[in-house]
Design an enzyme around this catalytic site. Structure first.
Site, PDB file in Angstrom:
ATOM      1  N   HIS A 275      13.764  40.943  65.532  1.00  0.00           N
ATOM      2  CA  HIS A 275      14.805  40.189  66.214  1.00  0.00           C
ATOM      3  C   HIS A 275      15.601  41.006  67.208  1.00  0.00           C
ATOM      4  O   HIS A 275      16.071  40.491  68.218  1.00  0.00           O
ATOM      5  CB  HIS A 275      15.758  39.591  65.176  1.00  0.00           C
ATOM      6  CG  HIS A 275      16.936  38.897  65.780  1.00  0.00           C
ATOM      7  ND1 HIS A 275      18.127  39.535  66.048  1.00  0.00           N
ATOM      8  CD2 HIS A 275      17.083  37.636  66.213  1.00  0.00           C
ATOM      9  CE1 HIS A 275      18.967  38.681  66.605  1.00  0.00           C
ATOM     10  NE2 HIS A 275      18.359  37.519  66.712  1.00  0.00           N
ATOM     11  N   CYS A 276      15.764  42.297  66.959  1.00  0.00           N
ATOM     12  CA  CYS A 276      16.773  43.061  67.707  1.00  0.00           C
ATOM     13  C   CYS A 276      16.307  43.562  69.068  1.00  0.00           C
ATOM     14  O   CYS A 276      16.786  43.094  70.100  1.00  0.00           O
ATOM     15  CB  CYS A 276      17.242  44.241  66.853  1.00  0.00           C
ATOM     16  SG  CYS A 276      18.168  43.757  65.380  1.00  0.00           S
ATOM     17  N   ILE A 277      15.396  44.518  69.093  1.00  0.00           N
ATOM     18  CA  ILE A 277      15.084  45.223  70.335  1.00  0.00           C
ATOM     19  C   ILE A 277      14.458  44.309  71.389  1.00  0.00           C
ATOM     20  O   ILE A 277      14.823  44.383  72.560  1.00  0.00           O
ATOM     21  CB  ILE A 277      14.196  46.441  70.045  1.00  0.00           C
ATOM     22  CG1 ILE A 277      14.934  47.413  69.112  1.00  0.00           C
ATOM     23  CG2 ILE A 277      13.833  47.156  71.338  1.00  0.00           C
ATOM     24  CD1 ILE A 277      14.089  48.558  68.631  1.00  0.00           C
TER      25      ILE A 277
END
Length: 430
Positions: A275-277
């Site tokens: 989900h993040c990078i």
């Protein structure tokens, strides 16, 4: 400051923290709910998906072992409740928003789930509650989706209700940096908001770094993941450069990491996922476009990250070319499809793009991942090869190595390409 402390103590006495509602029971919300419950707080877990709640009740969810043990106990206790009824958040002393904030097909923020969750929160708000936004989003999200609508309803923030941002720092599958051991950043609308929210976050971790505002907390999370994106893009670029000089990039990274200051090791790989990078820096770039600002370094890094699966496929092509072969009809097995080892999460996994790109070039593709029985690819779904035999495949492309599983069969494969650069490099050097 004295008056603020006195004000907080008075308000805290009137608003005892006995229960917390968690909106969104996914990869962030469920561990958060379990952490709160383990800390002695009643939990109301809210998710729109009944299937997700059923999976939680049955224990068929992706968690580290410690959280699985917590879940086994929690689901049988009255103060751990799961529901699809968002109105029940009105029963809680505090509400944490833990819904996903992804991207659409045009790399634009998909704010639908977050906007819906915040709208439900505003609709059910009552005096005395503390609201904490943990979902990663653009700078000003807390103000636009919570503060302004609550003020429009007649609430005074910092007196009637308490609003703060404390972006999550959960790393799925990571047993070294657990939620309890990882500091959290927290910024409230007012000092009392910060103090009230800290009561909640301290149940999850004793280490809280307070900043001056929700906006500062929101920007902190964007900076954290943009920092990682830029450095991963650099590590991938150095891997390509090193390959051109016939130098092992991991040897270079390990050597550079021997310097005790001014360097942090990032490793090359087949791409990023989760989900993040892949997502968070685009929230920043999207917001900057609205103000006609730009961030050329971040833009270039995200472009490089998007191109990484193509580079991996090119590496397969080049390897085959050196062996006098082509891609058409070649049997290629992608080893591991999750975005990182030890999890079942395939969100934004570069393996999915790699499978599509290989197939588009005529390869006969398959995959092996003991944690993922099937995946969606262009044109349908693909099931894992349950017991792969190395001699059945012309190329094995190592994408993700799942811990605790046997990969000895790879020795029977004629060509092994290690896109992680770190799997038994002495044996599988390409």
């Amino acid at each position: 400051m004295t008056s603020t402390v006195a004000e907080f103590e008075t308000i805290a006495e009137r608003n005892e923290l006995t229960s917390v509602a968690v909106i969104g029971m996914g990869y962030v919300g469920l561990p958060t709910a379990l952490g709160l419950h383990a800390g002695g707080v009643g939990v109301i877990g809210i998710d729109l998906s009944q299937n997700r709640l059923d999976s939680i009740r049955s224990g068929e969810v992706d968690l580290i072992e410690a959280d699985h043990r917590r879940l086994e106990k929690a689901v049988h206790q009255e103060d751990f409740q799961l529901t699809t009824d968002s109105a029940r958040m009105a029963e809680a002393d505090a509400v944490l928003v833990c819904v996903p904030t992804g991207l659409d097909e045009y790399l634009m923020p998909d704010l639908g789930p977050l906007e819906a969750a915040c709208a439900a929160l505003v609709a059910n708000a009552r005096r005395g509650q503390t609201f904490i936004l943990t979902s990663t989003s653009y700078v000003g999200t807390s103000n636009r989706l919570l503060v302004k609508p609550l003020v429009a309803k007649g609430f005074t923030i910092g007196r009637d209700l308490f609003v703060a941002s404390s972006p999550e720092r959960i790393d799925p599958g990571n047993v070294t940096h657990t939620q309890a051991e990882t500091p959290r950043v927290l910024g409230g609308v007012t000092p009392v908001c910060t103090a009230m929210a800290q009561r909640v976050i301290n149940v999850l971790t004793p280490s809280v770094h307070c900043v001056s505002s929700p906006e500062a907390a929101e920007m902190t999370k964007l900076y954290e993941n943009t920092f990682r994106a830029v450095n991963i893009a650099l590590a991938n670029e150095f891997a390509e450069i090193s390959d051109g000089f016939s130098i092992d990039p991991i040897e270079v990274i390990d050597a550079a990491a021997s310097k005790p200051y001014g360097f942090m090791a990032f490793h090359p790989g087949p791409g990023v996922g989760g989900h993040c990078i892949p997502c968070d820096p685009h929230y920043l770039l999207w917001q900057l476009r609205a103000t006609q600002s730009n961030a050329p370094l971040v833009t270039q890094a995200m472009h490089a990250i998007a191109e990484r699966p193509k580079q991996v496929v090119d590496r397969v092509l080049n390897t085959l070319s050196r062996e006098g072969k082509g891609m058409a009809g070649t049997r290629v097995l992608v080893v591991g499809v999750t975005y990182k080892p030890g999890v079942q999460d395939v969100r934004s996994s570069s393996a999915l793009d790699i499978l599509d790109l290989l197939a588009a070039k005529g390869a006969k593709v398959g995959y092996y991942d003991p944690l993922v029985p099937n995946v969606r690819v262009t044109g349908g779904s693909l099931d894992t090869v349950p017991e792969p035999e190395g001699q059945d495949w012309d190329v094995a492309l190592i994408h993700t190595v799942q811990p605790g599983h046997d990969y000895e069969w790879l020795t029977d494969c004629s060509t092994v390409i290690d896109a992680t650069y770190r799997f038994d490099r002495a044996l599988f050097a390409n």
